[in-house]
Motif scaffolding. Structure first.
Motif: not given
Length: 214
Positions: A30-36, A44-46, A105-112
């Motif tokens: 179970a991992n969260l992969l973070g990208t920019q 960030v996505a599981i 949406d790709p313009n939405v940050s899951e972090f926020d």
């Protein structure tokens, strides 16, 4: 025992079959992969498909599902920037991590949006998950198209590792239970682990000495 053959699997209702097949191979990471993104949007996505591939060079893989269905932001960002982070999920993060699989949406940050606390490290463009006790930075290495199911096997090379104190032993081994790392059963079941035992390196001439065999 209940028996399902190929014909049974082919005729099953989609969700039932998905639950069965995703569970039958056992627990998954179970991992969260973070990208920019190239535009500076953090993502960030599981992922439950991360697999160790080798330690020299240090490689892992993950499976990217078929493109074009709104679940490929991690892959797209990785291809654009070449960098991602891998962050272990713990019990505190489970609910928010699971929700990160939604098609935002790709313009939405899951972090926020999901209030997952981000950690920015100097020299790394991709964001880390602050609450993760084990964090890994990696770069894109290569990929292989899987014609059998239209997925992509993505290969990444580990460049940096950050570990919370008290988790690593003297020989380099990581006590994942102390890290609070959870595991995934199927698509939506999350479990904690309990360490049973750690065994010595297996050798043929010593195979019966430590085995519980009468």
């Amino acid at each position: 025992m209940t028996h399902f053959n190929s014909a049974d699997l082919s005729s099953m209702e989609r969700i039932y079959r998905g639950n069965l097949i995703n569970c039958v191979t056992g627990f998954k990471s179970a991992n969260l992969l973070g990208t920019q993104s190239k535009d500076g949007v953090d993502n960030v996505a599981i992922f439950s498909s991360v697999t160790h591939l080798g330690s020299n060079p240090p490689l892992f893989s993950f499976v990217q599902r078929p493109l074009g269905y709104g679940v490929d932001h991690t892959y797209e960002n990785l291809k654009e920037t070449g960098i991602l982070t891998l962050n272990h999920i713990n019990s505190e993060l489970v609910d928010r991590a699971h929700q990160s699989s939604a098609k935002y949406d790709p313009n939405v940050s899951e972090f926020d949006h999901l209030q997952i606390e981000k950690q920015v490290r100097e020299g790394f463009t991709a964001p880390f998950v602050k609450n993760a006790a084990i964090q890994v930075a990696a770069q894109y290495e290569s990929e292989y198209y899987l014609k059998e199911n239209d997925c992509i096997l993505v290969i990444c090379r580990i460049t940096d590792i950050f570990i919370k104190e008290g988790i690593q032993t003297e020989d380099g081994w990581l006590h994942l239970e102390k890290a609070g790392t959870v595991t995934i059963n199927g698509l939506d079941g999350y479990a904690t682990t309990q360490m049973e035992k750690r065994l010595s390196y297996a050798k043929v001439d010593e195979e019966l000495k430590e085995l519980d065999i009468n």
